[in-house]
Scaffold this active site. Structure first.
Site, PDB file in Angstrom:
ATOM      1  N   TYR A 172     -32.050  25.845   7.944  1.00 36.08           N
ATOM      2  CA  TYR A 172     -31.260  25.412   9.416  1.00 36.08           C
ATOM      3  C   TYR A 172     -31.296  26.611  10.567  1.00 36.08           C
ATOM      4  O   TYR A 172     -31.089  26.558  11.831  1.00 36.08           O
ATOM      5  CB  TYR A 172     -29.860  24.543   9.318  1.00 36.08           C
ATOM      6  CG  TYR A 172     -30.293  23.299   8.834  1.00 36.08           C
ATOM      7  CD1 TYR A 172     -30.209  23.135   7.903  1.00 36.08           C
ATOM      8  CD2 TYR A 172     -29.809  22.335   9.343  1.00 36.08           C
ATOM      9  CE1 TYR A 172     -30.970  21.276   6.983  1.00 36.08           C
ATOM     10  CE2 TYR A 172     -29.821  21.111   9.559  1.00 36.08           C
ATOM     11  CZ  TYR A 172     -30.349  20.077   7.887  1.00 36.08           C
ATOM     12  OH  TYR A 172     -30.845  19.130   7.396  1.00 36.08           O
ATOM     13  N   LYS A 217     -33.853  25.727  -6.366  1.00 40.86           N
ATOM     14  CA  LYS A 217     -35.332  25.750  -6.663  1.00 40.86           C
ATOM     15  C   LYS A 217     -36.353  26.902  -7.000  1.00 40.86           C
ATOM     16  O   LYS A 217     -37.066  27.538  -6.332  1.00 40.86           O
ATOM     17  CB  LYS A 217     -36.989  24.876  -5.779  1.00 40.86           C
ATOM     18  CG  LYS A 217     -37.701  24.776  -5.490  1.00 40.86           C
ATOM     19  CD  LYS A 217     -38.371  23.684  -6.254  1.00 40.86           C
ATOM     20  CE  LYS A 217     -39.879  23.178  -6.630  1.00 40.86           C
ATOM     21  NZ  LYS A 217     -40.107  22.162  -7.991  1.00 40.86           N
ATOM     22  N   ASP A 273     -29.225  18.278   2.407  1.00 38.58           N
ATOM     23  CA  ASP A 273     -29.306  17.121   3.248  1.00 38.58           C
ATOM     24  C   ASP A 273     -29.506  15.924   2.817  1.00 38.58           C
ATOM     25  O   ASP A 273     -29.258  15.151   3.248  1.00 38.58           O
ATOM     26  CB  ASP A 273     -29.302  17.491   4.370  1.00 38.58           C
ATOM     27  CG  ASP A 273     -29.491  16.329   5.722  1.00 38.58           C
ATOM     28  OD1 ASP A 273     -29.067  15.911   6.326  1.00 38.58           O
ATOM     29  OD2 ASP A 273     -31.317  16.480   6.239  1.00 38.58           O
TER      30      ASP A 273
HETATM   31  C1  IPM Z   1     -26.475  15.568   8.406  1.00 33.52           C
HETATM   32  C2  IPM Z   1     -27.456  15.391   9.571  1.00 33.52           C
HETATM   33  C3  IPM Z   1     -27.646  16.175  10.427  1.00 33.52           C
HETATM   34  C4  IPM Z   1     -28.161  17.758   9.453  1.00 33.52           C
HETATM   35  C5  IPM Z   1     -28.313  15.930  11.616  1.00 33.52           C
HETATM   36  C6  IPM Z   1     -28.396  15.001  12.299  1.00 33.52           C
HETATM   37  C7  IPM Z   1     -28.992  17.222  12.457  1.00 33.52           C
HETATM   38  O1  IPM Z   1     -28.617  14.761   8.788  1.00 33.52           O
HETATM   39  O2  IPM Z   1     -25.565  16.192   8.322  1.00 33.52           O
HETATM   40  O3  IPM Z   1     -26.666  15.386   7.119  1.00 33.52           O
HETATM   41  O4  IPM Z   1     -29.574  17.674   9.161  1.00 33.52           O
HETATM   42  O5  IPM Z   1     -27.166  18.022   8.617  1.00 33.52           O
HETATM   43 MG    MG Z   2     -28.569  14.269   6.788  1.00 34.20          MG
END
Ligand code: IPM
Ligand code: MG
Length: 387
Positions: A172, A217, A273
């Site tokens: 991210y 992983k 996520d």
């Molecule tokens: C989550 C969401 C977010 C993420 C998005 C909206 C950026 O999917 O909080 O799980 O990927 O972290």
């Molecule tokens: Mg999410």
């Protein structure tokens, strides 16, 4: 353990660092908290309004008041300010006792152009700037919904786990680039980033079943081998908790095969996520899953894990439970109002047991009600509650 709550009851998130904002007393006894409200896009405003109603009821019953200030984030901020967050928002959030967010994003702002602002960037910047490195996603099956999941009741019954997702590192936030005919993202982790997250997860596990699954992983990724090595080092400091390493692909399978084997699950950002959306189905619907994003003691952020659901936005049919349960986490972790937190959770259960069903959690033949009626039945249960 976190600090004692307003009345000495123990937090439901034992290992969580205390992020409690000191309550300001306005009268002799009444406690006052201030929340930065970020409704965001899509269904965001509807679910945040529902949580406010429930918080007001809990405050009335337990003797505290919640005041609000509103901020603009996501697609609506792009429309209003040309950026995914209104200017100065981070600083305003830091001055509040907690942040409650609805959802961000929607097809209106979807783009593959790397130079156009995206709503999600606002949320990611906020997580990073507020140093919210740990995202707690409790996954509990509800008895009343045992038959409403696509998964069999005997598989999901009794599920009670917390996913601890790393939130400010990994792919991210690693270096990324769009090239003329290619692109890359980097899953980058420092030892310190892994260590603080895993340490947090161990503390949480200590107050629960003393079992921690660390997901990686490591058979393929170098960042996962680092993760595993650091996790093992942290494990040596916590001999009272059993740690099991599990590969993420196996974990994805085990979550639907035998979910009760998990208690605390910790993992890096992207894996977390994906796994938490999957785990959402163990509760019957992703519309039931709350989350708390916490850091090193500053302000914390609470949000449902589902998105902005643009297809149902503005129709009054969204399930408010995930946001209401996020507000309960806020009562516990940020305000130390532990009895009120448990009462709100119990009220959600009572409303479900009483037959309250939004469309996403209704089985065939069950009566579907809208957001306002769902909220009203939770509010009623807060007042009537035995907890
Ligand atoms: C989550 C969401 C977010 C993420 C998005 C909206 C950026 O999917 O909080 O799980 O990927 O972290
Ligand atoms: Mg999410």
């Amino acid at each position: 353990m976190s600090a004692a709550s307003a009345d000495g009851a123990a937090s439901g998130y034992g290992g969580a660092p205390s992020t409690q904002g000191a309550a300001t007393a306005d009268a002799a006894t009444r406690r006052v908290y201030t929340v930065m409200l970020l409704p965001g896009d899509g269904v965001g405003p509807e679910i945040v309004a529902a949580a406010q109603e429930v918080l007001a009821a809990a405050g009335e019953r337990f003797g505290f008041t919640v005041g609000y200030e509103e901020g603009v984030i996501g697609g609506c901020a792009i429309d209003a300010f040309g950026a995914a967050m209104e200017p100065g928002l981070i600083e305003r959030c830091k001055r509040r006792d907690a942040v409650l967010l609805g959802a961000v994003g929607g097809p209106k702002w979807d783009t593959t152009d790397p130079h156009t602002p995206r709503p999600e960037q606002g949320l990611l910047d906020m997580r990073k700037e507020l140093q919210l490195f740990a995202n707690l996603r409790p996954v509990k099956s509800f008895a009343a919904l045992a038959h409403n999941s696509t998964l069999r009741p005997e598989v999901i019954g009794g599920v009670d786990m917390v996913i601890v997702r790393e939130l400010t590192g990994g792919a991210y936030f690693g270096e990324r680039k769009r090239l003329p005919h290619a692109a890359y993202d980097t899953m980058y982790y420092t030892e310190d980033e892994v260590e603080r997250l895993v340490e947090y997860a161990f503390k949480l596990a200590t107050g629960r079943r003393r079992l921690l699954h660390s997901i990686d992983k490591a058979n393929v990724l170098e960042s996962s081998r680092l993760w595993r090595a650091v996790a093992q080092r942290v494990a040596a400091r916590h001999p009272d908790v059993e740690m099991r390493n599990m590969l993420v692909d196996n974990c994805a399978m085990q979550l639907v095969r035998e979910p009760r084997q998990f208690d605390v699950v910790c993992t890096e950002n992207l894996f977390g996520d994906i796994l938490s959306d999957e785990a959402g189905m163990l509760t019957g619907s992703i519309g039931m899953l709350p989350s708390a994003s916490v850091g090193a003691g500053g302000v914390s952020l609470y949000e449902p894990i589902h998105g902005s659901a643009p297809d149902i936005a503005g129709r009054g049919i969204v399930n408010p439970c995930a946001t209401v349960l996020s507000a309960a986490m806020m009562l516990d972790l940020s305000f130390g109002e532990v009895p009120a937190a448990r009462a709100v959770e119990a009220a959600v259960e009572a409303a479900l047991a009483g037959g309250a069903r939004s469309a996403d959690i209704a089985a065939d033949g069950e009566t579907v009600i809208g957001t306002q009626e769902m909220t009203a039945s939770i509010v009623r249960a807060v007042y009537e509650g035995t907890l």
